[in-house]
Scaffold this motif. Sequence first.
Motif, PDB file in Angstrom:
ATOM      1  N   ASN A  63       0.834  -1.199   0.000  1.00 40.89           N
ATOM      2  CA  ASN A  63       0.000   0.000   0.000  1.00 40.89           C
ATOM      3  C   ASN A  63       0.875   1.258   0.000  1.00 40.89           C
ATOM      4  N   THR A  64       1.799   1.284  -0.926  1.00 44.63           N
ATOM      5  CA  THR A  64       2.800   2.347  -0.953  1.00 44.63           C
ATOM      6  C   THR A  64       3.017   2.832  -2.368  1.00 44.63           C
TER       7      THR A  64
ATOM      8  N   ASP B 288       2.021   1.342   3.906  1.00 44.00           N
ATOM      9  CA  ASP B 288       1.051   2.435   4.024  1.00 44.00           C
ATOM     10  C   ASP B 288       1.714   3.798   3.875  1.00 44.00           C
ATOM     11  N   SER B 289       2.345   4.018   2.737  1.00 46.04           N
ATOM     12  CA  SER B 289       3.113   5.261   2.614  1.00 46.04           C
ATOM     13  C   SER B 289       3.120   5.831   1.201  1.00 46.04           C
ATOM     14  N   GLU B 290       3.619   7.079   1.164  1.00 48.05           N
ATOM     15  CA  GLU B 290       3.920   7.743  -0.108  1.00 48.05           C
ATOM     16  C   GLU B 290       5.350   8.208  -0.014  1.00 48.05           C
TER      17      GLU B 290
ATOM     18  N   ASN C  78       4.058   1.055  10.705  1.00 49.91           N
ATOM     19  CA  ASN C  78       2.720   1.512  10.293  1.00 49.91           C
ATOM     20  C   ASN C  78       1.610   1.031  11.208  1.00 49.91           C
TER      21      ASN C  78
ATOM     22  N   HIS D 289      -1.275   3.305  10.162  1.00 47.17           N
ATOM     23  CA  HIS D 289      -1.059   4.746   9.978  1.00 47.17           C
ATOM     24  C   HIS D 289      -0.131   4.981   8.793  1.00 47.17           C
ATOM     25  N   ARG D 290      -0.226   6.202   8.234  1.00 44.15           N
ATOM     26  CA  ARG D 290       0.540   6.491   7.017  1.00 44.15           C
ATOM     27  C   ARG D 290       1.840   7.232   7.283  1.00 44.15           C
TER      28      ARG D 290
ATOM     29  N   ALA E 283       4.725   5.870  12.223  1.00 45.75           N
ATOM     30  CA  ALA E 283       3.568   6.530  11.615  1.00 45.75           C
ATOM     31  C   ALA E 283       2.485   6.791  12.664  1.00 45.75           C
ATOM     32  N   PRO E 284       1.646   7.842  12.483  1.00 49.48           N
ATOM     33  CA  PRO E 284       1.671   8.761  11.343  1.00 49.48           C
ATOM     34  C   PRO E 284       2.809   9.767  11.457  1.00 49.48           C
TER      35      PRO E 284
END
Length: 452
Positions: free
Chosen positions: A337-338, A354-356, A371, A378-379, A396-397
Amino acid sequence: MADRAAIILAAGQGTRMQSKLPKVLHPVGGRAMLDWLIALAEDLGCQRIIVVASPGTPEVQAHVRDTLGDQALVLQETALGTGHAVRCAETALAGFKGDVVVLYGDTPLIPSSVVEALFEQISSTSELGVLGFNAADPGAYGRLVTGSDGMLQAIVEAKEASADELAISFCNSGVMAAKAGLLFELLAAVTNDNVKGEYYLTDTVGLARARGAACCAVNCEETDVLGVNSRVELAQAEAAFQQRRREQAIRDGVTMIAPETVFFSYDTEIQTDTFIEPNVVFGTGVRIASNVRIGAFSHIQQAVISEDCEIGPFARLRPGSVMSAGAKIGNFVEMKNTQLGPGAKANHLAYLGDSEIGAESNIGAGTIFCNYDGFRKHRTIVGAGAFVGSNSSLVAPVRIGDGAMIGSGSVVTQDVEPNALALGRAQQTVKSGWASRFRDAMTAIKTARSKR
Ligand code: UD1
Ligand code: MG
């Protein structure tokens, strides 16, 4: 083109699978066998698709309702034979005047082109037709008896066949097509006066001939109509699918050093000039652009990879992984999920969840995106051009600004502003000469002991 309908037979018990899961829901190439047939029927332009299921398999019923709707489901209360099963769909198809094709839910790999050829025959040379194949081992298959004109005269089930008929290797695949009206009229005349006491769909051929209706058998490959009755046959169907899919990938411009070790799903998409090393697995939902290099032992599922990316060896891309052009995921990196921006890199031993991650950022070896707090996910947002030093934990977050740097070994719990340096680790202390003093003291103790 005439209207088309498909009747998919899926009311068999499938006991030989030794499984709690109904046979037709077992996957081939990552897709339930039944869904292969539904996709085939849709490819053929069938406006009506009816699945005949058994009352004993609620999972199949739920699956049909979810994918096609209530009107697509018909129950066969007792399995009285293939002819009876098709007849169960008559009411559901009331008023339908077009062409019908009968398919088996346990025969997943039929190419639409061969069924298309069968449909063409029943709108030109014949009124009823089946797909036939030359069986390597005809065994229990129904034998196709053809005349000198090549037309189909009868299908004889193995249990009813004479020695001469058993010697025929041209066999019935089970796929049959006919005009709806004719098919149901013939089925009404089929009896169960045979060795198995079943209503045989195949008896429609003899009945059609008796009325002077021409019947045909369209030839296909045995692997096209491979039926699955046991897990051994499931593995054979999987192998046949993989073999085909690999050849297709190669023809489409993908290079594989050892194609026999690369595993695809039914929906894997790969563009030209992508290079795949040995032992790579594609789960479902993978789209790969051109000129991507995938190293050995990588496992990729539900991921979108843009052009010029590098992956692995030994990389794991889990659902929701998105790599922009020129990004790199190296060995022992797990991603989930990145979104990895253009040219961004995580080259060694990291978990990105869970990141960008912004363009051209570098995620150092051993970095972990923390995460999960045991309850929620959390992102982590990393800006463009950031540098995360090795062995850092981003809790995260948390947000790391554009161009920021994280000192190696940091545990980052607070946001970091753009272009800042964040250090979140114990301060280093240096004690001059300490190591030599320690060694001298230890050596002295050792010497004293050995003299005792
Ligand atoms: C059938 C054909 C045979 C053909 C072979 C190909 C008949 C009489 N024989 O034999 O000519 O060579 O397939 O594999 O058609 N089913 C139901 N309800 C029933 C019986 C069967 O839904 O009452 C379904 C099964 O789930 C299966 C399919 O129909 O998907 C075929 O049934 P199966 O019993 O395997 O037929 P075969 O005896 O193998
Ligand atoms: Mg069978």
